[in-house]
Scaffold this motif. Structure first.
Motif, PDB file in Angstrom:
ATOM      1  N   UNK A 298       0.811  -1.211   0.000  1.00  0.00           N
ATOM      2  CA  UNK A 298       0.000   0.000   0.000  1.00  0.00           C
ATOM      3  C   UNK A 298       0.848   1.266   0.000  1.00  0.00           C
ATOM      4  N   UNK A 299       2.166   1.119  -0.196  1.00  0.00           N
ATOM      5  CA  UNK A 299       3.082   2.259  -0.281  1.00  0.00           C
ATOM      6  C   UNK A 299       3.958   2.089  -1.515  1.00  0.00           C
ATOM      7  N   UNK A 300       4.655   3.162  -1.866  1.00  0.00           N
ATOM      8  CA  UNK A 300       5.583   3.081  -2.990  1.00  0.00           C
ATOM      9  C   UNK A 300       6.716   2.111  -2.641  1.00  0.00           C
ATOM     10  N   UNK A 301       7.071   1.278  -3.598  1.00  0.00           N
ATOM     11  CA  UNK A 301       8.153   0.326  -3.382  1.00  0.00           C
ATOM     12  C   UNK A 301       9.172   0.450  -4.513  1.00  0.00           C
ATOM     13  N   UNK A 302      10.398   0.040  -4.200  1.00  0.00           N
ATOM     14  CA  UNK A 302      11.474   0.014  -5.195  1.00  0.00           C
ATOM     15  C   UNK A 302      12.287  -1.261  -4.989  1.00  0.00           C
ATOM     16  N   UNK A 303      12.482  -2.007  -6.071  1.00  0.00           N
ATOM     17  CA  UNK A 303      13.315  -3.205  -6.054  1.00  0.00           C
ATOM     18  C   UNK A 303      14.574  -2.929  -6.859  1.00  0.00           C
ATOM     19  N   UNK A 304      15.738  -3.269  -6.293  1.00  0.00           N
ATOM     20  CA  UNK A 304      17.027  -3.059  -6.947  1.00  0.00           C
ATOM     21  C   UNK A 304      17.721  -4.405  -7.087  1.00  0.00           C
ATOM     22  N   UNK A 305      18.128  -4.729  -8.314  1.00  0.00           N
ATOM     23  CA  UNK A 305      18.806  -6.008  -8.547  1.00  0.00           C
ATOM     24  C   UNK A 305      19.647  -5.925  -9.813  1.00  0.00           C
ATOM     25  N   UNK A 306      20.816  -6.588  -9.810  1.00  0.00           N
ATOM     26  CA  UNK A 306      21.496  -7.128  -8.635  1.00  0.00           C
ATOM     27  C   UNK A 306      22.272  -6.029  -7.922  1.00  0.00           C
ATOM     28  N   UNK A 307      22.598  -6.257  -6.667  1.00  0.00           N
ATOM     29  CA  UNK A 307      23.326  -5.265  -5.890  1.00  0.00           C
ATOM     30  C   UNK A 307      24.669  -5.840  -5.441  1.00  0.00           C
ATOM     31  N   UNK A 308      25.505  -4.962  -4.951  1.00  0.00           N
ATOM     32  CA  UNK A 308      26.799  -5.357  -4.393  1.00  0.00           C
ATOM     33  C   UNK A 308      26.893  -4.857  -2.962  1.00  0.00           C
ATOM     34  N   UNK A 387      29.852 -10.526   0.265  1.00  0.00           N
ATOM     35  CA  UNK A 387      30.417 -10.407  -1.079  1.00  0.00           C
ATOM     36  C   UNK A 387      30.022 -11.599  -1.941  1.00  0.00           C
ATOM     37  N   UNK A 388      29.864 -12.776  -1.324  1.00  0.00           N
ATOM     38  CA  UNK A 388      29.556 -13.978  -2.096  1.00  0.00           C
ATOM     39  C   UNK A 388      28.196 -13.902  -2.782  1.00  0.00           C
ATOM     40  N   UNK A 389      27.268 -13.141  -2.263  1.00  0.00           N
ATOM     41  CA  UNK A 389      25.952 -13.070  -2.895  1.00  0.00           C
ATOM     42  C   UNK A 389      25.837 -11.888  -3.854  1.00  0.00           C
ATOM     43  N   UNK A 390      26.896 -11.116  -4.024  1.00  0.00           N
ATOM     44  CA  UNK A 390      26.862  -9.976  -4.945  1.00  0.00           C
ATOM     45  C   UNK A 390      26.604 -10.446  -6.365  1.00  0.00           C
ATOM     46  N   UNK A 391      25.896  -9.592  -7.116  1.00  0.00           N
ATOM     47  CA  UNK A 391      25.591  -9.823  -8.532  1.00  0.00           C
ATOM     48  C   UNK A 391      24.684 -11.035  -8.747  1.00  0.00           C
ATOM     49  N   UNK A 394      19.766 -13.273  -5.362  1.00  0.00           N
ATOM     50  CA  UNK A 394      19.544 -13.203  -3.916  1.00  0.00           C
ATOM     51  C   UNK A 394      19.930 -11.857  -3.322  1.00  0.00           C
ATOM     52  N   UNK A 395      20.640 -11.025  -4.075  1.00  0.00           N
ATOM     53  CA  UNK A 395      21.058  -9.720  -3.562  1.00  0.00           C
ATOM     54  C   UNK A 395      20.018  -8.637  -3.797  1.00  0.00           C
ATOM     55  N   UNK A 396      18.807  -9.004  -4.260  1.00  0.00           N
ATOM     56  CA  UNK A 396      17.776  -8.010  -4.541  1.00  0.00           C
ATOM     57  C   UNK A 396      17.431  -7.251  -3.260  1.00  0.00           C
ATOM     58  N   UNK A 397      17.265  -5.942  -3.397  1.00  0.00           N
ATOM     59  CA  UNK A 397      16.998  -5.057  -2.263  1.00  0.00           C
ATOM     60  C   UNK A 397      15.603  -4.468  -2.415  1.00  0.00           C
ATOM     61  N   UNK A 398      14.860  -4.406  -1.313  1.00  0.00           N
ATOM     62  CA  UNK A 398      13.513  -3.830  -1.295  1.00  0.00           C
ATOM     63  C   UNK A 398      13.516  -2.568  -0.443  1.00  0.00           C
ATOM     64  N   UNK A 399      13.048  -1.466  -1.023  1.00  0.00           N
ATOM     65  CA  UNK A 399      12.912  -0.191  -0.320  1.00  0.00           C
ATOM     66  C   UNK A 399      11.444   0.205  -0.361  1.00  0.00           C
TER      67      UNK A 399
END
Length: 562
Positions: A298-308, A387-391, A394-399
């Motif tokens: 019910x709010x604005x969301x942002x997904x970032x992938x892949x992250x480091x 560091x092992x999960x970078x790129x 599984x490194x997806x970030x939710x804001x």
């Protein structure tokens, strides 16, 4: 009688007796063996000349049998393992070669499997994570692959290939009036409702105008000689193209300033629910912004992938609160099942858990006698796991919520947003949107129809296809399938080609509460999408870390495969 053990022979022979047995083996194959001497196993008797393409040596005449006939001798190069022949086994058990052959073949396979797991432990762990998509509801809520509508797919498609038994000639050579009408309908968000089945699609002006309307998308920045999507892995395609901004800092500053204005304009449209979603495509990651009411939130969301780890640390330093939905979910799941934690799941262990793990030493009163890992060692171990999960997906970030506005300022000022070297040096990220925004350029997806002859059981049949290429966003996919439902009389199939870095956007983030779909549709009524398309993208994501790959419609019923 001596017992037989696989891989082990208790019948030890003296050297003279071994030589005698070897002399017996080189006799003529046709000669009779003495009593008590077992026939040589087929595995040893048959030379490996068939596999090695070696011709046996001509045998000398043997005088022991009295016949004086020449016989074929044993190939001395047949034994490839360079081991001395062993004595024959007793009659009451199989030969040593017959006993060893299956186990030796099995052991080699098992050893290879173990070596693969030891050399690539991270790949095995990632495969286990990928096999378990994160869904935050029961399995009974997951729709079947056969339904009257498609599940929401938030990944970006690069190509759609529709095939049908009916021609797609209606999509070719639009008239000037139809093309202009389609552009106007898109800019004014005109709702077009087509009948369930169209008798003659080529003569249906409404269908052709709606097709033109569905091909339009908005892009920033736009350079005619550069393809602005995809950006990840696009260095080879951009190599050799003119880029006057690569060595001009003043021009880079102007481009980035203009990009910041366009990005802010898109966010304001999203905040006021006049834009349903948009993408930011950089050379190393992609961001999906969704309006409140979409994606189950019910709010604005942002997904970032892949992250480091570097990006995540920079976001923390800017005060942006975010979560790792896949790591958190899988970590708790592994803990609950009692299995060992992988490198990804260990991300969920907090600093407090690490410190409490040594509390039992104090209870026993031996904390001074045991050397505990220092803070630096613990920190280095955690950094290794991060560091092992970078790129990786599984490194997806939710804001979520107001943190998305902080993320906006962070991205505008983030230096790692733009490449400093290579063909993409100095080029701002790509903004993709289904609706117009400040500084955007109207673009068209490329469409072409192809007619071929396909061989059937008894004759050649006409096979018709429609190919669409470009950055195909979710709303376009559903608009196209709705149009083809009417034009192809509810019968067609489609192959969907996905931009793989965006597949993870189909995960279902944790939901605070169940949203009222009627309220969502009412609030997003002016977002620029057709009500049916808005209904489809407002569904709760169910695809997890997969995406739609094949879609087939028969009798107005969808069958899809991810």
């Amino acid at each position: 009688m001596a017992f037989s053990v696989p891989g082990y022979s208790p019948n030890f022979k003296k050297p003279p007796e071994t030589l005698r047995l070897r002399r017996k083996r080189v006799r003529s194959l046709g000669a009779a063996l003495p009593p008590g001497e077992p026939p040589e196993p087929a595995a040893r008797r048959a030379p490996l000349a068939d596999r090695l393409s070696l011709r046996p040596f001509p045998a000398a005449a043997s005088g022991s049998d009295g016949g004086g006939s020449a016989t074929v001798g044993r190939n001395p190069f047949a034994c490839l393992d360079n081991r001395p022949p062993v004595a024959a086994e007793p009659h009451d058990g199989p030969s040593r070669d017959q006993q060893e052959a299956p186990s030796r073949f099995l052991d080699s396979n098992q050893e290879n499997d173990l070596l693969w797991e030891e050399k690539f432990p991270e790949r095995t762990a990632v495969n286990e994570l990928l096999q378990t998509p994160h869904v935050s509801f029961s399995e009974s809520d997951i729709p079947s692959s056969e339904s009257t509508e498609l599940p929401v797919d938030w990944s970006i498609k690069t190509r759609l290939l529709f095939t049908s038994s009916q021609p797609f000639t209606w999509a070719d050579h639009l008239k000037a009036q139809e093309e202009a009408q389609g552009v106007v309908q898109h800019c004014r968000s005109t709702e077009v409702t087509l009948p369930q089945s169209i008798q003659d699609p080529k003569l249906c002006t409404e269908l052709r105008c709606a097709f033109q309307q569905s091909l339009i998308y908005w892009l920033h920045p736009a350079f005619p000689w550069l393809s602005m999507f995809p950006r990840i892995g696009a260095d080879r395609k951009m190599a050799g193209k003119a880029s006057p901004w690569s060595n001009d800092e003043t021009l880079q500053h102007v481009l980035m300033s203009d990009w910041s204005v366009s990005f802010t304009s898109l966010y304001n449209l999203l905040k006021t629910k006049l834009c349903p979603y948009f993408y930011i495509c950089t050379y190393q990651f992609t961001v999906l912004f969704r309006a409140a009411g979409l994606g189950g939130n019910d709010v604005i969301t942002a997904l970032i992938s892949p992250t480091t780890r570097g990006i995540r640390e920079a976001m923390k330093n800017e005060g942006i609160e975010f979560s790792l939905p896949l790591i958190k979910a899988n970590g708790h799941k592994k803990k609950a099942s009692g299995t060992s934690l992988g490198h990804g799941e260990e991300q969920a262990i907090s600093d407090e858990d690490e410190e409490e793990s040594f509390s039992w030493l104090e209870e026993m009163g031996v904390q001074d006698k045991i050397k505990k890992p220092d803070i630096l060692s613990i920190k280095l171990r955690k950094e290794k796991h991060e560091v092992q999960m970078d790129h990786r997906p599984e490194s997806v970030v939710l804001v979520k919520g107001t943190n998305t506005f902080t993320l906006l300022n962070f991205l505008i000022n983030c230096k790692s947003l733009i490449a400093t070297s290579g063909p993409q040096a100095g080029l701002p990220p790509t903004l993709l949107s289904p609706v117009a925004f400040r500084g955007a350029t109207m673009q068209m997806l490329k469409a072409r129809s192809i007619n071929v002859k396909a061989q059937g059981l008894s004759e050649y049949k006409d096979q018709f296809s429609l190919e669409i290429t470009g950055p195909i966003m979710p709303h376009c996919l559903y608009s196209m399938t709705t149009l083809l439902k009417s034009s192809q009389s509810g019968s067609f199939s489609a192959g969907l080609y996905t931009h793989e870095p965006t597949v993870v956007f189909n995960i279902c983030p944790p939901m605070d509460k169940v949203l009222d779909k009627a309220t969502v549709h009412e609030e997003l009524a002016n977002c620029g999408l057709h009500p049916k398309t808005l209904h489809q993208i407002s569904q709760t994501p169910v695809l997890g870390k997969s995406s739609l790959r094949n879609v087939e419609m028969s009798g107005y019923i969808y069958n899809w495969r991810s």
